[in-house]
Each structure stands twice: as C-alpha cells, then as structure tokens.
Design an enzyme around this catalytic site. Structure first.
Site, PDB file in Angstrom:
ATOM      1  N   HIS A 158     -74.796  66.355  -9.185  1.00 22.16           N
ATOM      2  CA  HIS A 158     -73.394  66.077  -9.462  1.00 22.16           C
ATOM      3  C   HIS A 158     -72.906  66.706 -10.763  1.00 22.16           C
ATOM      4  O   HIS A 158     -73.624  66.684 -11.776  1.00 22.16           O
ATOM      5  CB  HIS A 158     -73.178  64.563  -9.578  1.00 22.16           C
ATOM      6  CG  HIS A 158     -73.493  63.787  -8.345  1.00 22.16           C
ATOM      7  ND1 HIS A 158     -73.139  64.186  -7.077  1.00 22.16           N
ATOM      8  CD2 HIS A 158     -74.135  62.585  -8.179  1.00 22.16           C
ATOM      9  CE1 HIS A 158     -73.536  63.275  -6.200  1.00 22.16           C
ATOM     10  NE2 HIS A 158     -74.154  62.311  -6.838  1.00 22.16           N
ATOM     11  N   HIS A 182     -75.157  59.229 -12.310  1.00 23.65           N
ATOM     12  CA  HIS A 182     -76.529  59.560 -11.907  1.00 23.65           C
ATOM     13  C   HIS A 182     -76.616  61.031 -11.506  1.00 23.65           C
ATOM     14  O   HIS A 182     -75.615  61.631 -11.100  1.00 23.65           O
ATOM     15  CB  HIS A 182     -76.975  58.664 -10.735  1.00 23.65           C
ATOM     16  CG  HIS A 182     -76.188  58.907  -9.477  1.00 23.65           C
ATOM     17  ND1 HIS A 182     -74.932  58.354  -9.275  1.00 23.65           N
ATOM     18  CD2 HIS A 182     -76.446  59.669  -8.400  1.00 23.65           C
ATOM     19  CE1 HIS A 182     -74.474  58.760  -8.103  1.00 23.65           C
ATOM     20  NE2 HIS A 182     -75.359  59.571  -7.552  1.00 23.65           N
ATOM     21  N   LYS A 213     -77.003  69.176  -3.347  1.00 24.61           N
ATOM     22  CA  LYS A 213     -75.862  68.655  -2.587  1.00 24.61           C
ATOM     23  C   LYS A 213     -74.938  67.834  -3.473  1.00 24.61           C
ATOM     24  O   LYS A 213     -75.328  67.416  -4.564  1.00 24.61           O
ATOM     25  CB  LYS A 213     -76.344  67.812  -1.398  1.00 24.61           C
ATOM     26  CG  LYS A 213     -77.094  66.586  -1.820  1.00 24.61           C
ATOM     27  CD  LYS A 213     -77.522  65.799  -0.600  1.00 24.61           C
ATOM     28  CE  LYS A 213     -78.415  64.665  -0.991  1.00 24.61           C
ATOM     29  NZ  LYS A 213     -77.824  63.743  -1.976  1.00 24.61           N
ATOM     30  N   CYS A 228     -78.899  58.571   1.506  1.00 27.20           N
ATOM     31  CA  CYS A 228     -79.075  59.995   1.772  1.00 27.20           C
ATOM     32  C   CYS A 228     -80.122  60.301   2.841  1.00 27.20           C
ATOM     33  O   CYS A 228     -79.971  61.255   3.593  1.00 27.20           O
ATOM     34  CB  CYS A 228     -79.348  60.739   0.471  1.00 27.20           C
ATOM     35  SG  CYS A 228     -77.858  60.782  -0.547  1.00 27.20           S
ATOM     36  N   ASP A 280     -79.625  65.357  -5.360  1.00 28.06           N
ATOM     37  CA  ASP A 280     -78.258  64.972  -5.665  1.00 28.06           C
ATOM     38  C   ASP A 280     -77.927  65.743  -6.945  1.00 28.06           C
ATOM     39  O   ASP A 280     -78.697  65.689  -7.919  1.00 28.06           O
ATOM     40  CB  ASP A 280     -78.260  63.454  -5.920  1.00 28.06           C
ATOM     41  CG  ASP A 280     -77.043  62.746  -5.392  1.00 28.06           C
ATOM     42  OD1 ASP A 280     -76.401  63.250  -4.446  1.00 28.06           O
ATOM     43  OD2 ASP A 280     -76.721  61.658  -5.932  1.00 28.06           O
ATOM     44  N   ASP A 307     -84.078  63.708  -2.342  1.00 26.66           N
ATOM     45  CA  ASP A 307     -83.625  63.119  -3.622  1.00 26.66           C
ATOM     46  C   ASP A 307     -84.670  62.299  -4.383  1.00 26.66           C
ATOM     47  O   ASP A 307     -84.355  61.223  -4.915  1.00 26.66           O
ATOM     48  CB  ASP A 307     -82.380  62.248  -3.386  1.00 26.66           C
ATOM     49  CG  ASP A 307     -81.217  63.040  -2.818  1.00 26.66           C
ATOM     50  OD1 ASP A 307     -81.388  64.237  -2.530  1.00 26.66           O
ATOM     51  OD2 ASP A 307     -80.125  62.469  -2.655  1.00 26.66           O
TER      52      ASP A 307
HETATM   53  C1  VGL Z   1     -77.764  58.553  -3.158  1.00 32.96           C
HETATM   54  C2  VGL Z   1     -76.388  56.934  -3.992  1.00 32.96           C
HETATM   55  C3  VGL Z   1     -75.607  57.874  -4.614  1.00 32.96           C
HETATM   56  C4  VGL Z   1     -78.992  58.911  -2.382  1.00 32.96           C
HETATM   57  C5  VGL Z   1     -76.992  59.515  -3.769  1.00 32.96           C
HETATM   58  O1  VGL Z   1     -79.602  59.965  -2.667  1.00 32.96           O
HETATM   59  O2  VGL Z   1     -79.394  58.133  -1.489  1.00 32.96           O
HETATM   60  N1  VGL Z   1     -77.448  57.268  -3.264  1.00 32.96           N
HETATM   61  N2  VGL Z   1     -75.920  59.165  -4.499  1.00 32.96           N
HETATM   62 ZN    ZN Z   2     -75.069  60.617  -5.813  1.00 37.17          ZN
END
Ligand code: VGL
Ligand code: ZN
Length: 193
Positions: free
Chosen positions: A58, A75, A100, A139, A56, A15
């Site tokens: 979404h 985000h 993911k 993550c 990430d 990420d």
């Molecule tokens: C993550 C917060 C929300 C991460 C992903 O990649 O660590 N943290 N979504």
């Molecule tokens: Zn996230």
C-alpha cells in the site's frame, strides 16, 4: 486424500508479511504457519515448480486505512519493515513476487486483482494452484475464489493459513469448498519421481 504434485502446479503464498505476523495487523498465531509454509516451499523448490509470493503493498495514504476512510490500521506500507516478507519465511531467490493494492484509491484482496498473476501463470502453463497464507478470511479467500473463477484447480493449504477473525475461518473455508476448492494439508502431498 493424497495429491501428487508435478508439472503444471504452482505454490502461491499470500501476504506472509511482517505486519500480518508481528506488526500492526498481527494475526493470532500467524507465526505458527511459518514452519509448514517453509516445508511447502522446500517441496516445490525441490521439484523446480514455481513459487509465487503475494504482498499487500500500500501507498502510505491508502484508502483501506482508518485515517483515509477505511477499516484497517496502517499496514504494509510500501518499502517499510511492515511490508517485508516475514524473515523466517525461506523464500528462494526465484520466488515471483506479486504486489497488490498498490493504488491509494482502491483496495484489492485478491492476488489476481490488476497484478498480472493470471498471465504469468498462463505463460508457465500452470493448471493447479496450492494457496495458503494470510489471512484466510480476506486475501487468501479472495485469491482462491478468483483462482476458481479463472478455471484453476485450487487447493487451500489449511495448515499454512490463519484468519483475522477465528470465527470467520470456518465460514471462509465453507465458502471456498462450495466454490470448488480442495482443502489440503502437508500430509496430503505426495512426491512423484
Ligand atoms: C489483508 C486486511 C487488509 C490480507 C490485507 O492480506 O488478508 N487483510 N489488507
Ligand atoms: Zn491491506
């Protein structure tokens, strides 16, 4: 400690996306991992070892967002600037991208969560994983704990990772250590011919 990288090893960068570096969920000092992440990339590339980058990814109504009952600001919305890999990260064309948390109703911190990552690694006969990125306490932590559960020898790249909460950095590292992860930094890696 010194670790020689070779066949059956893969790099997994978790990420390293705009929102976590400079955007809505920017992690303090996240940009300071980029140079070292690039050095890991260079090393794995040079030895023709696979490089995975998780993201990430979404939908815009994701349940982890505050407006939809979650705890996070909006985000890493699919196909926006925030979800793109950070521009300074030199990912090669051959990078295997793993998306993911793509379903609105479910969050997923682990790169293994319904992504096919484990199958991909098994096909490539990968046994050891070198994992770093963002964020150590979410993550990266979840991905490392699942990697260990799945039986991979798992290295945590401490100099290529940052936590959302400074305070939980050490707790996360302790938890990963207890679960069997090995903490490394770039100086620990040696190249074999
Ligand atoms: C993550 C917060 C929300 C991460 C992903 O990649 O660590 N943290 N979504
Ligand atoms: Zn996230």
């Amino acid at each position: 400690m010194k670790v020689a990288i070779g066949q059956a090893d893969a790099l997994i960068l978790v990420d390293i996306q705009n929102d976590f570096c400079i955007g809505s969920l920017a992690i303090k000092d996240a940009c300071s991992i980029i140079d070292v992440a690039n050095k890991y990339i260079h090393l794995f590339e040079k030895h023709n070892l696979p490089i995975f980058a998780t993201r990430d990814w979404h939908p815009k109504n994701h349940s982890s967002f505050k407006d939809f009952g979650g705890i996070w600001p909006v985000h890493c919305v699919q196909d926006t600037f925030g979800s793109m890999f950070y521009g300074g990260l030199n990912l090669p064309k051959s990078t295997i991208v793993i998306s993911k948390a793509t379903k609105a109703e479910k969050d997923a911190y682990s790169g293994f969560d319904e992504t096919g990552l484990d199958n991909h690694l098994k096909k490539l006969k990968i046994k050891r994983l070198f994992i770093g990125g963002l964020a150590t306490d979410y993550c990266v932590r979840a991905t490392i704990l699942e990697a260990l559960n799945l039986g991979y020898t798992t290295f945590f790249l401490s100099d290529a990772s940052k936590a959302v909460e400074q305070q939980s950095q050490q707790n996360s590292v302790n938890e990963m250590l207890i679960a069997g992860a090995i903490v490394l930094d770039l100086n620990d890696l040696v190249e074999i011919e």
